[in-house]
Write a protein that holds these residues in place. Structure first.
Motif, PDB file in Angstrom:
ATOM      1  N   THR A 198      12.994  -7.583  -9.555  1.00  0.00           N
ATOM      2  CA  THR A 198      11.951  -6.572  -9.568  1.00  0.00           C
ATOM      3  C   THR A 198      12.170  -5.654  -8.362  1.00  0.00           C
ATOM      4  OG1 THR A 198       9.548  -6.210  -9.685  1.00  0.00           O
ATOM      5  CG2 THR A 198      10.284  -8.015  -8.274  1.00  0.00           C
ATOM      6  N   GLN A 199      12.041  -4.364  -8.615  1.00  0.00           N
ATOM      7  CA  GLN A 199      12.326  -3.367  -7.578  1.00  0.00           C
ATOM      8  C   GLN A 199      11.140  -3.230  -6.640  1.00  0.00           C
ATOM      9  OE1 GLN A 199      15.176  -1.325  -6.990  1.00  0.00           O
ATOM     10  NE2 GLN A 199      14.057  -0.746  -5.127  1.00  0.00           N
ATOM     11  N   VAL A 200      11.431  -3.265  -5.354  1.00  0.00           N
ATOM     12  CA  VAL A 200      10.436  -2.983  -4.318  1.00  0.00           C
ATOM     13  C   VAL A 200      10.927  -1.775  -3.533  1.00  0.00           C
ATOM     14  CG1 VAL A 200       9.384  -3.810  -2.183  1.00  0.00           C
ATOM     15  CG2 VAL A 200       9.645  -5.357  -4.141  1.00  0.00           C
ATOM     16  N   THR A 201      10.089  -0.771  -3.475  1.00  0.00           N
ATOM     17  CA  THR A 201      10.418   0.434  -2.714  1.00  0.00           C
ATOM     18  C   THR A 201       9.327   0.669  -1.680  1.00  0.00           C
ATOM     19  OG1 THR A 201      11.537   1.413  -4.625  1.00  0.00           O
ATOM     20  CG2 THR A 201      10.917   2.901  -2.826  1.00  0.00           C
ATOM     21  N   VAL A 202       9.736   0.719  -0.440  1.00  0.00           N
ATOM     22  CA  VAL A 202       8.799   0.961   0.656  1.00  0.00           C
ATOM     23  C   VAL A 202       9.074   2.353   1.201  1.00  0.00           C
ATOM     24  CG1 VAL A 202       7.865   0.127   2.831  1.00  0.00           C
ATOM     25  CG2 VAL A 202       8.848  -1.496   1.191  1.00  0.00           C
ATOM     26  N   ALA A 203       8.145   3.257   0.963  1.00  0.00           N
ATOM     27  CA  ALA A 203       8.325   4.650   1.376  1.00  0.00           C
ATOM     28  C   ALA A 203       6.971   5.303   1.524  1.00  0.00           C
ATOM     29  CB  ALA A 203       9.179   5.405   0.357  1.00  0.00           C
ATOM     30  N   SER A 204       6.925   6.314   2.378  1.00  0.00           N
ATOM     31  CA  SER A 204       5.652   7.025   2.583  1.00  0.00           C
ATOM     32  C   SER A 204       5.581   8.244   1.696  1.00  0.00           C
ATOM     33  CB  SER A 204       5.500   7.407   4.047  1.00  0.00           C
ATOM     34  OG  SER A 204       6.631   8.092   4.528  1.00  0.00           O
ATOM     35  N   SER A 207       7.971 -10.250 -11.333  1.00  0.00           N
ATOM     36  CA  SER A 207       7.083  -9.111 -11.522  1.00  0.00           C
ATOM     37  C   SER A 207       6.347  -8.840 -10.221  1.00  0.00           C
ATOM     38  CB  SER A 207       6.092  -9.369 -12.661  1.00  0.00           C
ATOM     39  OG  SER A 207       5.269 -10.482 -12.353  1.00  0.00           O
ATOM     40  N   GLY A 208       5.681  -7.696 -10.187  1.00  0.00           N
ATOM     41  CA  GLY A 208       4.867  -7.360  -9.027  1.00  0.00           C
ATOM     42  C   GLY A 208       5.478  -6.343  -8.084  1.00  0.00           C
ATOM     43  N   GLY A 209       6.699  -5.936  -8.366  1.00  0.00           N
ATOM     44  CA  GLY A 209       7.320  -4.932  -7.517  1.00  0.00           C
ATOM     45  C   GLY A 209       6.707  -3.560  -7.743  1.00  0.00           C
ATOM     46  N   GLY A 210       7.117  -2.618  -6.924  1.00  0.00           N
ATOM     47  CA  GLY A 210       6.622  -1.263  -7.064  1.00  0.00           C
ATOM     48  C   GLY A 210       6.825  -0.479  -5.790  1.00  0.00           C
ATOM     49  N   LEU A 211       6.126   0.636  -5.713  1.00  0.00           N
ATOM     50  CA  LEU A 211       6.197   1.508  -4.543  1.00  0.00           C
ATOM     51  C   LEU A 211       5.022   1.199  -3.625  1.00  0.00           C
ATOM     52  CD1 LEU A 211       7.326   4.004  -3.038  1.00  0.00           C
ATOM     53  CD2 LEU A 211       5.829   5.404  -4.502  1.00  0.00           C
ATOM     54  N   VAL A 212       5.320   0.999  -2.365  1.00  0.00           N
ATOM     55  CA  VAL A 212       4.282   0.701  -1.383  1.00  0.00           C
ATOM     56  C   VAL A 212       4.601   1.452  -0.100  1.00  0.00           C
ATOM     57  CG1 VAL A 212       5.468  -1.390  -0.591  1.00  0.00           C
ATOM     58  CG2 VAL A 212       2.986  -1.169  -0.268  1.00  0.00           C
ATOM     59  N   GLN A 213       3.581   1.828   0.615  1.00  0.00           N
ATOM     60  CA  GLN A 213       3.780   2.532   1.874  1.00  0.00           C
ATOM     61  C   GLN A 213       4.151   1.558   2.988  1.00  0.00           C
ATOM     62  OE1 GLN A 213       0.223   4.824   2.665  1.00  0.00           O
ATOM     63  NE2 GLN A 213       0.927   6.506   1.370  1.00  0.00           N
ATOM     64  N   PRO A 214       4.852   2.036   3.986  1.00  0.00           N
ATOM     65  CA  PRO A 214       5.137   1.175   5.141  1.00  0.00           C
ATOM     66  C   PRO A 214       3.855   0.590   5.709  1.00  0.00           C
ATOM     67  CG  PRO A 214       6.427   3.178   5.270  1.00  0.00           C
ATOM     68  CD  PRO A 214       5.485   3.371   4.112  1.00  0.00           C
ATOM     69  N   GLY A 215       3.924  -0.684   6.034  1.00  0.00           N
ATOM     70  CA  GLY A 215       2.748  -1.400   6.515  1.00  0.00           C
ATOM     71  C   GLY A 215       1.943  -2.075   5.430  1.00  0.00           C
TER      72      GLY A 215
END
Length: 117
Positions: free
Chosen positions: A111-117, A7-15
């Protein structure tokens, strides 16, 4: 049968940072070495690192270039993956796997991790 849950994945911005968790219901994880892996879209799985079951020693590959830290809290029956300074190419599905006999015998759904602005 050990069933791992990430758990704990999600959408996060670069950096940005994320902390992923790996836990199991009904089975204590302290007897297992736990590894974190990831799979980027269209690519194979790669190991990020692992933590052993005896003294908590960790070992990392170059996958995250020193931006990952694995820890375990046996009281919470949880292993964590702290990821910092995330980049767009860190996007993928992150899995934890457990080893009792020297191979990665058990793993979760990811768990999906997406790094995008």
């Amino acid at each position: 049968q050990l069933q791992l849950v990430e758990s704990g994945g999600g959408l996060v911005q670069p950096g940005g940072s994320l902390r992923l968790s790996c836990t199991a219901a009904g089975v204590t994880l302290d007897a297992y070495a736990i590894g974190w892996f990831r799979q980027a879209p269209g690519q194979g799985q790669e190991r990020i690192g692992c933590i052993n079951n005896s003294d908590g020693r960790t070992d990392y590959t170059d996958a995250m270039e020193g931006r990952a830290t694995i820890s375990r809290d046996n009281a919470k029956n949880t292993v964590f993956l702290q990821m910092n300074s995330l980049k767009t190419n860190d996007t993928g599905v992150y899995y934890c796997k457990a080893s009792l006999l020297g191979d990665w015998e058990y793993w979760g759904q990811g768990t999906q991790v997406t790094v995008a602005s």
